[in-house]
Design a protein around this motif. Structure first.
Motif, PDB file in Angstrom:
ATOM      1  N   UNK A 211       0.693  -1.208  -0.022  1.00 39.10           N
ATOM      2  CA  UNK A 211       0.005  -0.217   0.003  1.00 39.10           C
ATOM      3  C   UNK A 211       0.866   1.286   0.154  1.00 39.10           C
ATOM      4  N   UNK A 212       2.280   1.100   0.369  1.00 42.76           N
ATOM      5  CA  UNK A 212       3.031   2.191   0.486  1.00 42.76           C
ATOM      6  C   UNK A 212       3.967   2.431  -0.707  1.00 42.76           C
ATOM      7  N   UNK A 213       3.662   1.771  -1.798  1.00 38.17           N
ATOM      8  CA  UNK A 213       4.570   1.916  -2.961  1.00 38.17           C
ATOM      9  C   UNK A 213       4.491   3.245  -3.677  1.00 38.17           C
ATOM     10  N   UNK A 214       3.365   3.725  -3.707  1.00 43.37           N
ATOM     11  CA  UNK A 214       2.970   5.082  -4.435  1.00 43.37           C
ATOM     12  C   UNK A 214       2.947   5.984  -3.666  1.00 43.37           C
ATOM     13  N   UNK A 215       1.952   7.052  -3.971  1.00 40.05           N
ATOM     14  CA  UNK A 215       1.552   8.140  -3.345  1.00 40.05           C
ATOM     15  C   UNK A 215       0.742   7.947  -2.326  1.00 40.05           C
ATOM     16  N   UNK A 216       0.866   8.774  -1.215  1.00 45.76           N
ATOM     17  CA  UNK A 216      -0.161   8.553   0.051  1.00 45.76           C
ATOM     18  C   UNK A 216      -1.467   8.416  -0.132  1.00 45.76           C
ATOM     19  N   UNK A 217      -2.027   7.539   0.047  1.00 44.10           N
ATOM     20  CA  UNK A 217      -3.669   7.046  -0.277  1.00 44.10           C
ATOM     21  C   UNK A 217      -4.416   8.302   0.301  1.00 44.10           C
ATOM     22  N   UNK A 218      -4.142   8.748   1.217  1.00 41.72           N
ATOM     23  CA  UNK A 218      -5.065   9.896   1.840  1.00 41.72           C
ATOM     24  C   UNK A 218      -5.339  11.110   0.757  1.00 41.72           C
ATOM     25  N   UNK A 219      -4.380  11.431   0.407  1.00 45.52           N
ATOM     26  CA  UNK A 219      -4.355  12.248  -0.740  1.00 45.52           C
ATOM     27  C   UNK A 219      -5.276  11.852  -2.139  1.00 45.52           C
ATOM     28  N   UNK A 220      -5.037  10.914  -2.508  1.00 47.74           N
ATOM     29  CA  UNK A 220      -5.622  10.208  -3.748  1.00 47.74           C
ATOM     30  C   UNK A 220      -7.092  10.154  -3.515  1.00 47.74           C
ATOM     31  N   UNK A 221      -7.231   9.411  -2.391  1.00 48.43           N
ATOM     32  CA  UNK A 221      -8.629   8.824  -2.323  1.00 48.43           C
ATOM     33  C   UNK A 221      -9.506   9.897  -1.769  1.00 48.43           C
ATOM     34  N   UNK A 222      -8.979  10.919  -1.186  1.00 49.11           N
ATOM     35  CA  UNK A 222      -9.977  12.145  -0.571  1.00 49.11           C
ATOM     36  C   UNK A 222      -9.978  13.083  -1.971  1.00 49.11           C
ATOM     37  N   UNK A 223      -9.082  13.065  -2.945  1.00 44.17           N
ATOM     38  CA  UNK A 223      -9.531  13.873  -4.108  1.00 44.17           C
ATOM     39  C   UNK A 223     -10.622  13.203  -5.010  1.00 44.17           C
ATOM     40  N   UNK A 224     -10.502  11.772  -4.933  1.00 44.46           N
ATOM     41  CA  UNK A 224     -11.555  11.295  -5.670  1.00 44.46           C
ATOM     42  C   UNK A 224     -13.016  11.245  -4.885  1.00 44.46           C
ATOM     43  N   UNK A 225     -12.958  11.473  -3.722  1.00 42.69           N
ATOM     44  CA  UNK A 225     -14.209  11.481  -2.842  1.00 42.69           C
ATOM     45  C   UNK A 225     -14.669  12.880  -3.257  1.00 42.69           C
ATOM     46  N   UNK A 226     -13.925  13.879  -3.179  1.00 41.68           N
ATOM     47  CA  UNK A 226     -14.150  15.381  -3.446  1.00 41.68           C
ATOM     48  C   UNK A 226     -14.886  15.484  -4.797  1.00 41.68           C
ATOM     49  N   UNK A 227     -14.318  14.720  -5.610  1.00 44.06           N
ATOM     50  CA  UNK A 227     -14.990  14.784  -7.164  1.00 44.06           C
ATOM     51  C   UNK A 227     -16.313  14.166  -7.208  1.00 44.06           C
ATOM     52  N   UNK A 228     -16.430  13.066  -6.554  1.00 43.17           N
ATOM     53  CA  UNK A 228     -17.772  12.432  -6.362  1.00 43.17           C
ATOM     54  C   UNK A 228     -18.786  13.249  -5.603  1.00 43.17           C
ATOM     55  N   UNK A 229     -18.358  13.949  -4.602  1.00 46.31           N
ATOM     56  CA  UNK A 229     -19.214  15.034  -3.878  1.00 46.31           C
ATOM     57  C   UNK A 229     -19.768  16.101  -4.733  1.00 46.31           C
ATOM     58  N   UNK A 230     -18.796  16.572  -5.401  1.00 48.81           N
ATOM     59  CA  UNK A 230     -18.966  17.508  -6.427  1.00 48.81           C
ATOM     60  C   UNK A 230     -19.982  17.082  -7.322  1.00 48.81           C
ATOM     61  N   UNK A 231     -20.078  15.876  -8.158  1.00 44.19           N
ATOM     62  CA  UNK A 231     -20.922  15.390  -8.802  1.00 44.19           C
ATOM     63  C   UNK A 231     -22.481  15.178  -8.346  1.00 44.19           C
ATOM     64  N   UNK A 232     -22.448  14.801  -7.193  1.00 46.06           N
ATOM     65  CA  UNK A 232     -23.505  14.655  -6.312  1.00 46.06           C
ATOM     66  C   UNK A 232     -24.288  15.813  -6.133  1.00 46.06           C
ATOM     67  N   UNK A 233     -23.530  17.005  -5.877  1.00 41.70           N
ATOM     68  CA  UNK A 233     -24.029  18.259  -5.672  1.00 41.70           C
ATOM     69  C   UNK A 233     -24.471  18.926  -6.842  1.00 41.70           C
ATOM     70  N   UNK A 234     -23.803  18.762  -8.148  1.00 42.60           N
ATOM     71  CA  UNK A 234     -24.170  19.299  -9.179  1.00 42.60           C
ATOM     72  C   UNK A 234     -25.333  18.456  -9.925  1.00 42.60           C
ATOM     73  N   UNK A 235     -25.156  17.406 -10.073  1.00 40.18           N
ATOM     74  CA  UNK A 235     -26.004  16.366 -10.939  1.00 40.18           C
ATOM     75  C   UNK A 235     -27.346  15.647 -10.155  1.00 40.18           C
ATOM     76  N   UNK A 236     -27.032  15.187  -8.888  1.00 37.97           N
ATOM     77  CA  UNK A 236     -27.962  14.635  -8.096  1.00 37.97           C
ATOM     78  C   UNK A 236     -28.930  15.740  -7.275  1.00 37.97           C
TER      79      UNK A 236
END
Length: 308
Positions: free
Chosen positions: A95-120
């Motif tokens: 799990x530690x091979x690449x970029x810190x997952x906290x940042x990667x996962x949170x960025x994707x979750x924020x994109x999902x939240x933006x989609x929900x707010x704008x499209x749902x």
């Protein structure tokens, strides 16, 4: 056929690169209360004193996020395409091979939240990635994304267990998943038998004080001498219980560019690991979760291995 809000959110989650997505009603996790309290009372959390705080919050997301109505759980694959080349080199958790997952996962979750707010629908929401007292595995299991294995990790029938878990808690009522994935571990005890420090003290119960991941990442100060010669060359984290799990025969390499390792990382020899200086540490782990243990912590772990 018109898709429901929940179906649209799940489809968007897959589009963003998540393995799967499930939705639960934000309420009290009554089934987890006794197990959590017993684990804490027995001191199995070691020096992780933060686990003792906010116990009610861990069991009820409505106490963390005001107006919470739904918990959207997601899985993100991190199983690597390649592993370390030198069989004698100290072993780094996948799990530690690449970029810190906290940042990667949170960025994707924020994109999902933006989609929900704008499209749902207009709503408030907050992503969680190990950043607050949220029982990730419990919520993922409740959303039907898998079951808690004997090694205490979530296992997916389709994907195994080499994935990160994150949540998006929103104040939007959504249709929850009703399915529950039954325990498919059966009589298998491979993870329990393979744990070199015998940290899995009962099915689904890990004594963190004996866990190599806890020792090499969470613990401050010196490592437990009683566990010397039991680390199986692990320097940061430990995948042994997952490596032996038959369900991980289903693991497929991730497609996430941010999880690709530094070009030099997988080629490091044992000698290069043992002689690593601060400059090389910063170069290899500049954006990695390994930064959590800092250079001194990694050198402590290396010394512990070298003494064995």
């Amino acid at each position: 056929m018109t898709r429901t809000k929940s179906e649209k959110i799940k489809a968007k989650a897959l589009e963003l690169g998540f393995l799967s997505c499930g939705i639960s009603e934000a309420d009290f996790l009554s089934d987890e209360k006794d197990a959590l309290q017993k684990w804490l009372q027995q001191g199995m959390h070691g020096e992780m004193s933060y686990m003792e705080r906010n116990q009610e919050m861990r069991l009820d997301p409505r106490l963390i996020f005001e107006g919470a109505r739904s918990v959207i759980s997601v899985l993100l694959n991190y199983y690597p395409k390649k592993e370390q080349q030198d069989a004698e080199a100290p072993v780094l958790s996948k799990y530690a091979y690449g970029k810190d997952y906290h940042f990667v996962l949170k960025e994707k979750l924020n994109l999902l939240l933006k989609y929900i707010q704008e499209e749902i629908a207009p709503c408030n929401g907050r992503p969680f990635v190990d950043s607050a007292p949220v029982l990730d595995k419990a919520w993922a299991a409740k959303a039907g994304l898998g079951w808690i294995g004997k090694h205490s990790n979530l296992i997916s029938v389709e994907h195994g267990s080499f994935f990160f878990i994150g949540e998006l808690i929103v104040d939007l009522p959504l249709e929850p998943d009703q399915k529950t994935v039954r325990d498919h571990c059966g009589t298998c005890t491979r993870c329990i038998d393979a744990c070199p420090t015998q940290a899995i003290v009962a099915p689904g119960v890990v004594d963190a004080r004996r866990c190599i991941s806890y020792q090499t990442i969470e613990l401050r100060g010196e490592l437990d001498d009683k566990l010397k010669d039991q680390f199986k060359n692990r320097v940061f984290g430990c995948d042994i219980c997952q490596d032996v799990c038959p369900w991980n025969l289903k693991s497929e390499p991730h497609q996430e560019p941010d999880f690709e390792p530094h070009p030099q990382l997988l080629e490091l020899t044992r000698k290069e690991w043992m002689e690593m200086d601060h400059a090389l540490f910063n170069e290899l782990f500049r954006k990695s979760a390994v930064k959590r243990t800092k250079y001194d912590g990694l050198k402590r772990n290396l010394r512990f291995l070298d003494d064995q």
